[in-house]
Design a protein around this motif. Structure first.
Motif, PDB file in Angstrom:
ATOM      1  N   LYS A 233       0.801  -1.222   0.000  1.00 46.91           N
ATOM      2  CA  LYS A 233       0.000   0.000   0.000  1.00 46.91           C
ATOM      3  C   LYS A 233       0.836   1.276   0.000  1.00 46.91           C
ATOM      4  O   LYS A 233       0.340   2.329  -0.414  1.00 46.91           O
ATOM      5  N   SER A 234       2.087   1.198   0.442  1.00 50.20           N
ATOM      6  CA  SER A 234       2.907   2.407   0.553  1.00 50.20           C
ATOM      7  C   SER A 234       3.060   3.163  -0.762  1.00 50.20           C
ATOM      8  O   SER A 234       2.907   4.395  -0.789  1.00 50.20           O
ATOM      9  N   PRO A 235       3.345   2.523  -1.898  1.00 42.64           N
ATOM     10  CA  PRO A 235       3.464   3.279  -3.161  1.00 42.64           C
ATOM     11  C   PRO A 235       2.152   3.960  -3.561  1.00 42.64           C
ATOM     12  O   PRO A 235       2.170   5.022  -4.207  1.00 42.64           O
ATOM     13  N   GLU A 236       1.025   3.360  -3.181  1.00 46.19           N
ATOM     14  CA  GLU A 236      -0.260   3.950  -3.530  1.00 46.19           C
ATOM     15  C   GLU A 236      -0.453   5.292  -2.833  1.00 46.19           C
ATOM     16  O   GLU A 236      -1.142   6.179  -3.356  1.00 46.19           O
ATOM     17  N   ILE A 237       0.135   5.444  -1.648  1.00 46.42           N
ATOM     18  CA  ILE A 237       0.017   6.705  -0.918  1.00 46.42           C
ATOM     19  C   ILE A 237       0.653   7.836  -1.723  1.00 46.42           C
ATOM     20  O   ILE A 237       0.109   8.948  -1.809  1.00 46.42           O
ATOM     21  N   ILE A 238       1.806   7.556  -2.333  1.00 48.22           N
ATOM     22  CA  ILE A 238       2.503   8.568  -3.129  1.00 48.22           C
ATOM     23  C   ILE A 238       1.653   8.946  -4.338  1.00 48.22           C
ATOM     24  O   ILE A 238       1.493  10.135  -4.666  1.00 48.22           O
TER      25      ILE A 238
END
Length: 288
Positions: A172-177
């Motif tokens: 999920k971390s890349p989706e935050i960017i």
């Protein structure tokens, strides 16, 4: 970890019973209770048990019975008998009465004759005692191994779940960017109207934001710590202190991940991860 072991040695001369009980404790706290006549063996017992026990609050109970007939002897206290005779003669003279002192009478007075327990062969007694301690210690370790196997399986299940949580955060971390970039672009377009958007400026802001919320290093370290803990558990041995240190490191990485999170989803998973780490850490406190 808890544990129990019992050893008993009986023959025509002696009976020795040793019981070892333990409850959870971070360090090794050993309490040895044995008969007064065996007190000088306490250090021997402690040193012997070091090979079997490294952690836990341990109580060692020892009872000893001696069946030999030659373990008690009569002691004649000559000096005390002399004092009795001297005072009796003084009394006879002072009160002018007959001095009818005889050996039977003197022998009845306190401390003239005493019974003393003879100390046996220390080396022989220690061999009996050590054998009983070894039997109890072996049973004790076996009970701990059985409990430890169950604890290991439970810990591995928790660690596998933690890996799933870390994988979710990593995914999920890349989706935050991407979401941040989209929100920023939409906001700029709303404010700028028909004016030209500075893509370079937006890209710069996204890079700065990404640097603040990036948890790549934390994810790598968390996965490494979790896999390392599983491997240590599988290999076995005296691993409690090592695992305790690793659990502290996992907790630190989870805290950093949470502090960087701006996503409610990741925050919820991060809290669940911290909860699991704390559960693992509590159980690790009981591992030898």
């Amino acid at each position: 970890m808890t544990g129990f072991g019992r050893g008993e040695i009986i023959n025509e001369e002696r009976k020795v019973v040793v019981e070892i009980k333990a409850v959870n404790h971070r360090y090794c706290d050993m309490n040895v209770k044995l008969p007064k006549k065996l007190n000088y063996f306490e250090n021997n017992i402690r040193n012997f048990l070091k090979d079997y026990i490294q952690r836990g609050k341990v109580d060692v109970f020892i009872t000893y019975e001696d069946y030999t007939k030659s373990n008690v002897c009569v002691k004649y206290n000559k000096d005390i008998a002399k004092e009795y005779i001297s005072y009796l003669e003084e009394m006879a003279e002072e009160f002018n009465i007959e001095n009818n002192v005889n050996t039977t009478l003197i022998g009845r007075f306190p401390e003239v004759f005493t019974l003393e327990e003879q100390s046996g062969d220390e080396e022989q007694i220690w061999e009996y005692l050590k054998e009983a301690v070894e039997i109890a210690a072996t049973q004790f370790v076996e009970s701990r191994i059985k409990e430890g196997e169950n604890l290991k399986q439970d810990l591995i299940q928790k660690l596998d779940h933690m890996l799933e949580l870390v994988a979710f955060i990593e995914e999920k971390s890349p989706e935050i960017i991407a979401e941040y970039k989209q929100r920023l672009t939409e906001k700029v377009e709303e404010l700028a109207g028909n004016a030209q958007i500075d893509e370079q400026r937006i890209a710069t802001e996204v890079v700065i934001y990404a640097d603040k919320v990036c948890v790549d290093e934390e994810i790598v370290r968390l996965k490494s710590h979790i896999e390392g803990t599983k491997q240590i558990l599988i290999e076995g041995g005296s691993v409690g202190r090592k695992l305790d240190f690793i659990a502290q490191e996992m907790n630190r990485e989870a805290n950093t991940t949470l502090s960087k999170s701006t996503s409610l989803q990741i925050a919820d998973v991060g809290i669940e991860l911290k909860t699991d780490i704390e559960k693992v850490r509590e159980q690790i406190q009981n591992i030898e």
